[in-house]
Design an enzyme around this catalytic site. Structure first.
Site, short mmCIF file in Angstrom:
data_model
loop_
_atom_site.label_atom_id
_atom_site.label_comp_id
_atom_site.label_asym_id
_atom_site.label_seq_id
_atom_site.Cartn_x
_atom_site.Cartn_y
_atom_site.Cartn_z
N SER A 191 0.86 -1.18 0.00
CA SER A 191 0.00 0.00 0.00
C SER A 191 0.89 1.23 0.00
O SER A 191 2.04 1.17 0.49
CB SER A 191 -0.86 0.00 1.27
OG SER A 191 -1.45 1.27 1.47
N TYR B 269 -1.94 -0.19 10.35
CA TYR B 269 -1.93 -0.53 8.92
C TYR B 269 -0.62 -0.06 8.26
O TYR B 269 0.03 -0.82 7.53
CB TYR B 269 -3.15 0.12 8.25
CG TYR B 269 -3.33 -0.24 6.80
CD1 TYR B 269 -3.86 -1.48 6.44
CD2 TYR B 269 -3.01 0.66 5.78
CE1 TYR B 269 -4.04 -1.82 5.09
CE2 TYR B 269 -3.19 0.33 4.44
CZ TYR B 269 -3.71 -0.91 4.10
OH TYR B 269 -3.89 -1.25 2.78
P1 NAP Z 1 -11.37 -6.14 1.19
O1 NAP Z 1 -12.37 -5.91 0.14
O2 NAP Z 1 -11.68 -5.78 2.60
O3 NAP Z 1 -10.91 -7.67 1.10
C1 NAP Z 1 -9.97 -8.19 2.02
C2 NAP Z 1 -9.83 -9.67 1.78
O4 NAP Z 1 -8.88 -10.20 2.73
C3 NAP Z 1 -11.13 -10.43 1.97
O5 NAP Z 1 -11.20 -11.50 1.07
C4 NAP Z 1 -11.00 -10.96 3.40
O6 NAP Z 1 -11.83 -12.10 3.59
C5 NAP Z 1 -9.50 -11.29 3.43
N1 NAP Z 1 -8.93 -11.40 4.76
C6 NAP Z 1 -8.93 -10.48 5.75
N2 NAP Z 1 -8.35 -10.98 6.84
C7 NAP Z 1 -7.96 -12.24 6.55
C8 NAP Z 1 -7.31 -13.28 7.27
N3 NAP Z 1 -6.96 -13.13 8.55
N4 NAP Z 1 -7.06 -14.46 6.65
C9 NAP Z 1 -7.43 -14.64 5.35
N5 NAP Z 1 -8.06 -13.70 4.62
C10 NAP Z 1 -8.32 -12.52 5.22
O7 NAP Z 1 -10.01 -5.36 0.88
P2 NAP Z 1 -9.28 -4.97 -0.49
O8 NAP Z 1 -9.41 -3.51 -0.64
O9 NAP Z 1 -9.67 -5.87 -1.59
O10 NAP Z 1 -7.77 -5.23 -0.06
C11 NAP Z 1 -6.96 -6.27 -0.58
C12 NAP Z 1 -5.51 -5.92 -0.29
O11 NAP Z 1 -5.18 -4.70 -0.94
C13 NAP Z 1 -5.21 -5.70 1.19
O12 NAP Z 1 -3.95 -6.23 1.52
C14 NAP Z 1 -5.18 -4.19 1.31
O13 NAP Z 1 -4.38 -3.74 2.39
C15 NAP Z 1 -4.58 -3.81 -0.03
N6 NAP Z 1 -4.85 -2.43 -0.45
C16 NAP Z 1 -6.14 -2.02 -0.68
C17 NAP Z 1 -6.36 -0.70 -1.08
C18 NAP Z 1 -7.74 -0.17 -1.37
O14 NAP Z 1 -7.87 1.05 -1.57
N7 NAP Z 1 -8.77 -1.00 -1.43
C19 NAP Z 1 -5.28 0.18 -1.23
C20 NAP Z 1 -4.00 -0.28 -0.98
C21 NAP Z 1 -3.79 -1.59 -0.59
P3 NAP Z 1 -12.35 -12.59 5.04
O15 NAP Z 1 -12.79 -11.35 5.77
O16 NAP Z 1 -13.42 -13.57 4.75
O17 NAP Z 1 -11.16 -13.23 5.68
#
Ligand code: NAP
Length: 255
Positions: A143, A156
């Site tokens: 990120s 985070y």
């Molecule tokens: P999201 O929609 O909240 O999805 C997160 C995913 O991670 C879900 O499938 C969740 O499923 C899973 N997860 C969370 N805790 C977990 C655990 N302990 N074990 C296994 N799975 C777990 O978030 P997203 O935005 O797609 O984010 C995906 C990645 O991109 C993350 O690493 C996030 O930090 C990074 N990111 C996102 C953004 C953004 O703007 N969206 C920006 C920069 C980086 P369950 O809850 O069922 O476990």
């Protein structure tokens, strides 16, 4: 022949958001994808949708913060499909969103246990197998918060900063073993995580209107690219989807 025919790719956090979109895009390029998240039912629904549209996908519940669980999933995947060609270390959480002085120590530690230790767990489980198989790829979903402090996001930012260093440490230790490793910053992407961020009203990221967020298809396209040999010379580095040169290289237009 598609770019990823015959490859088996494990995607963590694949029940929704960036992970689900990446799994779908990888499968469209011919990869067999293994999806995991704590909610195995939801991950299973994404896998079924991939299968219905002609791809190959399976799903299994797994909490990446539990080393025994991720080791068992990796061993199972290897038994079923022979090897794991790539790991997309995508599982992550944003909470707790709180200023340091107000934060809950247990919630803070839980964030690190998922975002940093969980990513390490998956790497620890796949790396010896990839090395024995003569190579593999790891994409650590990082990120901008890895290099920029944001109010209320100390857990985070600290976890993602640790993951940023872990990418470099893997590159240092595995350069001679055919392992390609990449850090990837998706940018502010339209997922459930951004819904939580908007609700917090904590820092400038929470003020970004939903319409200005990046569609999940863009980070998914970048993750596909990093799983192909075209990315080999980028190994050991971290890339942002906001970087113009990187966007041009993967075939995305301007921001
Ligand atoms: P999201 O929609 O909240 O999805 C997160 C995913 O991670 C879900 O499938 C969740 O499923 C899973 N997860 C969370 N805790 C977990 C655990 N302990 N074990 C296994 N799975 C777990 O978030 P997203 O935005 O797609 O984010 C995906 C990645 O991109 C993350 O690493 C996030 O930090 C990074 N990111 C996102 C953004 C953004 O703007 N969206 C920006 C920069 C980086 P369950 O809850 O069922 O476990």
């Amino acid at each position: 022949m598609s770019k990823l025919d015959g490859k088996t790719i494990l995607v963590t956090g694949a029940s929704r958001g960036i992970g689900a979109a990446a799994a779908e895009a990888l499968a469209r390029e011919g990869a067999r994808v293994v999806l995991t998240a704590r909610d195995g039912k939801l991950a299973g629904e994404v896998a079924q949708a991939i299968t219905r549209s002609g791809g190959r996908a399976t799903a299994q519940a797994c909490d990446v913060s539990d080393y025994a669980a991720i080791e068992a999933l990796v061993a199972d995947t290897e038994r079923q499909f022979g090897r794991i060609d790539a790991l997309i270390n995508n599982a992550g959480v944003i909470e707790p969103i709180a200023r340091i002085a107000d934060s809950d120590p247990a919630a803070w530690a839980r964030n690190i246990q998922i975002n940093l230790v969980g990513a390490y767990h998956a790497i620890r489980a796949v790396l010896p197998r990839m090395t024995a198989a003569g190579g593999g790829r790891i994409v650590n979903v990082s990120s901008g918060a890895a290099i920029r402090p944001l109010e209320g996001w100390s857990a985070y930012c600290s976890g993602k900063a640790g993951l940023h260093m872990l990418t470099r440490a893997i590159a240092l230790e595995t350069a001679e073993q055919g392992i390609r490793v990449f850090g990837f910053q998706p940018g502010t992407t339209d997922t459930d995580m951004q819904v939580q961020i908007r609700a917090s009203r904590m820092n400038p990221i929470s003020q970004i209107p939903r319409g200005d967020l990046i569609p999940v298809a863009h980070p998914a396209q970048a993750i596909v690219y990093l799983c192909t040999q075209a990315a080999d010379d980028l190994s050991g580095q971290e890339f942002s989807l906001r970087d113009e040169a990187f966007r041009a290289r993967i075939g995305l237009g301007g921001v």
